[in-house]
Motif scaffolding. Sequence first.
Motif, PDB file in Angstrom:
ATOM      1  N   ASN A 723       3.116  19.020  19.339  1.00 37.11           N
ATOM      2  CA  ASN A 723       2.989  19.729  18.057  1.00 37.11           C
ATOM      3  C   ASN A 723       3.888  19.150  16.981  1.00 37.11           C
ATOM      4  N   ASN A 724       4.337  17.933  17.193  1.00 38.84           N
ATOM      5  CA  ASN A 724       5.244  17.309  16.231  1.00 38.84           C
ATOM      6  C   ASN A 724       4.595  16.091  15.582  1.00 38.84           C
ATOM      7  N   LEU A 725       4.797  15.961  14.308  1.00 34.07           N
ATOM      8  CA  LEU A 725       4.353  14.770  13.570  1.00 34.07           C
ATOM      9  C   LEU A 725       5.517  14.288  12.719  1.00 34.07           C
ATOM     10  N   THR A 726       5.912  13.024  12.923  1.00 38.50           N
ATOM     11  CA  THR A 726       7.006  12.452  12.144  1.00 38.50           C
ATOM     12  C   THR A 726       6.458  11.330  11.278  1.00 38.50           C
ATOM     13  N   LEU A 727       6.714  11.424   9.995  1.00 31.79           N
ATOM     14  CA  LEU A 727       6.281  10.413   9.030  1.00 31.79           C
ATOM     15  C   LEU A 727       7.513   9.735   8.456  1.00 31.79           C
ATOM     16  N   GLU A 728       7.459   8.403   8.353  1.00 30.60           N
ATOM     17  CA  GLU A 728       8.593   7.648   7.833  1.00 30.60           C
ATOM     18  C   GLU A 728       8.154   6.821   6.628  1.00 30.60           C
ATOM     19  N   LEU A 729       8.975   6.852   5.582  1.00 27.10           N
ATOM     20  CA  LEU A 729       8.739   6.069   4.369  1.00 27.10           C
ATOM     21  C   LEU A 729       9.887   5.088   4.212  1.00 27.10           C
ATOM     22  N   ASN A 730       9.546   3.825   3.936  1.00 28.01           N
ATOM     23  CA  ASN A 730      10.567   2.796   3.804  1.00 28.01           C
ATOM     24  C   ASN A 730      10.123   1.794   2.751  1.00 28.01           C
ATOM     25  N   ARG A 731      10.990   0.823   2.447  1.00 30.94           N
ATOM     26  CA  ARG A 731      10.647  -0.182   1.432  1.00 30.94           C
ATOM     27  C   ARG A 731      11.372  -1.488   1.717  1.00 30.94           C
ATOM     28  N   THR A 732      10.744  -2.607   1.252  1.00 33.16           N
ATOM     29  CA  THR A 732      11.378  -3.920   1.264  1.00 33.16           C
ATOM     30  C   THR A 732      11.041  -4.613  -0.050  1.00 33.16           C
ATOM     31  N   GLY A 733      11.614  -5.796  -0.255  1.00 34.13           N
ATOM     32  CA  GLY A 733      11.379  -6.552  -1.479  1.00 34.13           C
ATOM     33  C   GLY A 733      12.548  -6.435  -2.435  1.00 34.13           C
ATOM     34  N   LEU A 734      12.608  -7.362  -3.386  1.00 35.89           N
ATOM     35  CA  LEU A 734      13.722  -7.400  -4.325  1.00 35.89           C
ATOM     36  C   LEU A 734      13.546  -6.454  -5.504  1.00 35.89           C
ATOM     37  N   GLY A 735      12.331  -5.887  -5.634  1.00 37.31           N
ATOM     38  CA  GLY A 735      12.093  -5.010  -6.777  1.00 37.31           C
ATOM     39  C   GLY A 735      11.586  -5.785  -7.983  1.00 37.31           C
ATOM     40  N   TYR A 736      11.287  -5.085  -9.059  1.00 36.65           N
ATOM     41  CA  TYR A 736      10.702  -5.703 -10.244  1.00 36.65           C
ATOM     42  C   TYR A 736      11.093  -4.897 -11.477  1.00 36.65           C
ATOM     43  N   ALA A 737      10.949  -5.518 -12.621  1.00 37.73           N
ATOM     44  CA  ALA A 737      11.272  -4.842 -13.880  1.00 37.73           C
ATOM     45  C   ALA A 737      10.355  -3.636 -14.074  1.00 37.73           C
ATOM     46  N   GLY A 738      10.954  -2.497 -14.382  1.00 40.99           N
ATOM     47  CA  GLY A 738      10.185  -1.283 -14.589  1.00 40.99           C
ATOM     48  C   GLY A 738       9.918  -0.488 -13.327  1.00 40.99           C
ATOM     49  N   MET A 739      10.452  -0.924 -12.204  1.00 42.97           N
ATOM     50  CA  MET A 739      10.235  -0.228 -10.933  1.00 42.97           C
ATOM     51  C   MET A 739      10.865   1.161 -10.983  1.00 42.97           C
TER      52      MET A 739
END
Length: 804
Positions: A723-739
Amino acid sequence: MYIQKKIKTVLVFFLLLASHFVQAAIYQSHHLQGNQLQLQTDEYSVVLSFKSEGSVEVVYQKAGLKQLPSFALAAPEQQLAATLSEQPQQLEFASKDLKVRIDKAPFRLSYYRGNELVLAEEQGFFAHETLRGFRFALQDDEKLLGTGQRVVGMDRRGQRLPLYNKASYGYTTEAQQMYFGLPAVLSSKKYLVLFDNSASGFVDLGKTEKDVLQFEAAAGRTSYIVMAAATYPKLIEQYVTVTGKQPLPPRWAFGNFASRFGYRTEAETRAIVDKFASEDFPLDAVVLDLYWFGPDIQGHMGNLAWDKKAFPNPKGMISDFKAKGVNTILITEPFVLSTSKRWDEAVQANALAQDLAGKAKTFDFYFGNTGLVDVFSTQGTAWFEGIYNELADYGVAGWWGDLGEPEVHPSDTIHSIGTADEIHNAYGHRWAELLYQNRLAQQPTQRPMIMMRSGFAGSQRFGMIPWTGDVSRSWDGLKPQVELSLQMGLLGMAYTHSDLGGFAGGEVFDKEMYIRWLQYGVFQPVYRPHAQEQIAPEPVLHDKETKDILREYVKLRYRMLPYNYTLAYQNSSTGMPLMRPLFFENEADTSLIANKDSYLWGDAFLVTPVTAAGVKSVSVKLPQGAWFDYWTGKVYQGGQTIQQPTDLTTLPVLVRAGSFVPMVPVVQSLKDYSSRQLELHYYHDQSVTTARGQMYEDDGVSPDALQSRQYELLSFSAMANHNNLTLELNRTGLGYAGMPKQREVTLVVHQWGKPAKVLVGSQSLKWVNSESELVAGAAWFDEAKQQVRVKLNWEQVKLKVALQ
């Protein structure tokens, strides 16, 4: 007697010709230099060189046989290692993933993936007078795809198809020869063979001889490239590694286009842009057909300068559009009429292809008496680039190259590197190259946007966005569009799309057909209704019901921008097409190759366009897994054929369980695009215990965003147990102008009952009673839709959300 003698003479000729073809060459010597193997036989020399770990180029050279440069090959990404071993009767030349066996007597090449034979020359190379090419042996059970734009079915084995780019006006459900042929064949045996030859010719896929694949051409380069891989996506990746990867288009190219044949005045063009805004339809581009340089169809092609009577203030118009987020695209053609204002200028610049007397070649076609820009010559290139520089100064953002087969190309036309028949199929390719390089040189901080209807293998590396030409405005014109786009996408041309609503003919508005075509367009690479003007192609000019239905679809297109843009990233990285055939799902089931009714839009969506009137349901063959009806949420189990209900307001669309689909609020133009408010849908089913997704973001403009890592790649994962659901959010990259430094994320979990609690990290969120009360740090359960909605603020750190 005379007839018998004539027959005898013909038989002798063909016996001599046959004896020439079956004569086998004998190996004499070899020399290995780096990853290049040079072979000498008693008839010709052969050079083999690996272009990737799973591909090898083979170049045959016979004395006195003219060769042209390669058009298909991109600059190699890396220098590859290769090994050579020798036995008395054979050589073996190998890279990491592909092995070439060279039989010495008779001389013959065979190709292996591991120990599996994937392809072998039959006769191999042949050359006789004005005929040259290659013959390969076909296995009994293999199916063949490829060869570019054709309406002949997905499995093209048993066809003999011309390799000569040619207009196919008003085509419907059958067309063997079209605007964009490609000299490449992809087999169900997981190999791909590309013939790097731009000349007029044919590819015979087992029609004349059922067990022989034959390529033949009137002239050109005697070279082919063999590629092999374990899966179809990996095979496509080999192909784009060798021929070049599609650069990312500007983000605005994924928006809605206003286009027709054509807007005749500045006032009319301004009015249509305003009409989209007043009718609440997002808009990102307006396309000007040939009336921008002349008051009527014939007699003006080649002017390539604004008709100031019709467009008195083009710079002001384009600037005003830009302020509204609407980009201007201009049509240009390579034909310069002798009646045009630039004829004398083009002749003096030596910019045109020549006749046999060394003068500018002229000939008649529909638009008038004309010459043709020699895009292969330095003079033709320089002249054409000067015109593009002039037009760019007005603020033009996109370029539409039309008639680039070329539509009419007499055989006695002489270009700087050869005759028309030698280079015909590479004309549009070279035109795209000069335009792409020119725009990058002049506007190095902007991605070029180049639409063209003809090209060659590898044209994708010049940012080419093709369309399927002047299709009939009818149900029969709509029917082949999935086949055309899927086949082109297999060979690198992943942005192939159609004139939505159909282009040619049609005197009475078929409302149902029009709506169905524009619904399908939401799940195409480019959203561009375009047609002859007797019936308006723009949805804003139709009745209220049509507008109300299609407004929501255009807005869905804009909401889906993060998902669609991620498909573009995947294509630019690996060559994976945006529209994907169902046989990718089960490569062992070759019967799926024939399916041209449904397709995958990325990994998440399964789309089945409605291509006939009065349809209440469509038959959909489901891949394995669970599938959600996008509109109703109904779940179907895969591995079966279902009847999916539809009505005029619903395009049959299914979503794969385990998919992440990111969405954003609708904007009037992508100039105002932002993912600061992000709606992330996760489609849960108990059969899916782990899932992954991603979302690519950059500034939408910079040509080098990928190479410089000036982007953000968001990654999503799900893990379910009990009955468990685990969601993970992550990021990579150097980014950009206006991010965005922080995103307000609404996480929508489909088909999950109300959990006892929702945790973000270790913090338990409060429950609210309605969607209107949902704020960051809260959760709401939509009982009617069986959805859990969680709102949270996400900064640039890993984040876990648990439903328990």
